[in-house]
Design a protein around this motif. Structure first.
Motif: not given
Length: 416
Positions: A53-72
């Motif tokens: 299993q692999n996972s990624w996550f991306v944070f957004f603010f008003n439709g723009q990317i704030v931060y992204a990474a492969e795992s937490r």
């Protein structure tokens, strides 16, 4: 918003978030089958016991990317790699877990702590963060299977920078396509180069470039780590080393471990013995046919085009295409009728059929689905848009052995 990547691709998901100016978090999860089974047989569904299993996550603010990474998972390896460029290799040692790292992504929390304690300048922090986002987008845009969920919620705070989605994914999608030209010699950003013929490599490279390559080609440092150390994108790194891998002077090794993403990266590439995907394009406009031929042939697809729906109907059966691109507005039978007729045949009940049209209305999309169309592409369309859609249904093409342009390891863009 949630669903599967075989229903909607990552690029479309990101564009929907941008258009809706959403704030929240996108979580993507996929399973990589053991010994590349899923790449060779994409229709085979393995149990979770037979896949990682692999996972990624991306944070957004008003439709723009704030931060992204492969795992937490709190692994700070990526951040340490980027800090090495600024001679801050050991700056994280001894730092207690910041309060921000407890409530948000740990890596982001530690990065913000370095800014607050003035160990990084805001400009350095923004540079690292942009490269982290680009790296994550590169992996996400390479995915062909998996599931996603977008949760609206409060913004990740405090914010160091934001990235617009459209220009970012346009840039990264181009890199993903360029990356595939290196296959099968280079397969993953997480492969580790090791010099196998020192004498020939020394003769081929300027002294400074040879010294740099020798220092980092230890069989333990991955191509992705090299890109972090040099603060460069992954594609120029791969392009620089590709000629020497192809010659056999440099070998690439995959490091498989729980902490290494080498086993996690799903390039979606085919094995070197894979059959070239066959595409049929049916359109009465010669310009469209020639454009599609040019776009797809250079990316490793076999393309046959027809200017008449009647001619296509009589000749398409022996071709056994993997995908059919069909214009709607043609003389009788039109695209809708042709699609319906093909779907009545057992030979084409499962073949992806994508409708091409200048119309972009809801009724046309509904009608296309009613006659059995798999998808819908509005003209005019760009090369990346077409390639992403084709890959969604048949995977990437089988590229030629040689990239469109060679780059030497002493390329000034690499700073060597």
């Amino acid at each position: 918003m949630q669903g599967n990547l075989n229903e909607i691709d990552i690029r479309s998901i990101l564009q929907l978030i941008e258009l809706g100016q959403r704030t929240g978090e996108l979580f993507v999860e996929t399973y990589s089958a053991l010994p590349t089974v899923s790449r060779i047989y994409p229709s085979v569904h393995l149990s979770r016991d037979a896949a990682s299993q692999n996972s990624w996550f991306v944070f957004f603010f008003n439709g723009q990317i704030v931060y992204a990474a492969e795992s937490r998972d709190g692994n700070l390896g990526r951040l340490r790699d980027y800090l090495r460029y600024y001679q801050l290799n050991n700056v994280l040692d001894g730092i207690e877990r910041p309060d921000l790292a407890s409530t948000n992504a740990p890596e982001y929390g530690f990065l913000w702590h370095l800014l607050e304690t003035h160990r990084l300048t805001p400009m350095q922090g923004r540079s690292i963060l942009r490269k982290m986002i680009h790296e994550t987008l590169f992996d996400l845009l390479s995915l062909h299977q998996g599931s996603f969920i977008f949760d609206m919620g409060p913004a990740l705070a405090p914010q160091l920078t934001t990235l617009e989605i459209t220009p970012s994914i346009a840039k990264i999608a181009k890199q993903v396509q360029e990356w595939k030209q290196f296959y099968p010699h280079v397969q993953s950003p997480n492969q580790c180069p090791s010099i196998s013929d020192v004498d020939r490599l020394r003769e081929a490279l300027p002294p400074k470039a040879f010294t740099t390559l020798s220092r980092i080609s230890d069989g333990k440092t991955s191509l992705r780590q090299m890109s972090r150390y040099l603060h460069r994108e992954i594609v120029p790194i791969a392009k620089a080393i590709y000629p020497y891998v192809k010659q056999g002077w440099v070998q690439l090794f995959s490091v498989q471990s729980d902490s290494s993403p080498a086993a996690k990266f799903d390039s979606g590439l085919r094995p070197p013995t894979a059959r070239v995907p066959r595409i049929v394009c049916i359109d009465d406009e010669k310009t469209i046919r020639k454009t599609v031929e040019y776009m797809l042939e250079q990316h490793g697809y076999e393309i046959t085009s027809f200017g008449s729906s009647l001619k296509a109907l009589s000749l398409v059966f022996p071709l056994k295409p993997d995908l059919i691109l069909c214009d709607i507005a043609m003389p009788e039978p039109d695209g809708y009728e042709l699609c319906a007729m093909l779907r009545k045949s057992a030979a084409f009940r499962q073949t992806p059929i994508v409708m091409l049209t200048g119309k972009d209305g809801f009724i046309d999309r509904v009608r296309a689905r009613m006659v059995g169309a798999s998808d819908y592409l509005t003209k005019p369309f760009g090369e990346q848009e077409l390639l992403m859609l084709v890959e969604k249904y048949v995977g990437p093409g089988v590229p030629s052995d040689r990239p469109s342009s060679e780059t030497s390891f002493d390329d000034p863009e690499l700073g060597l």
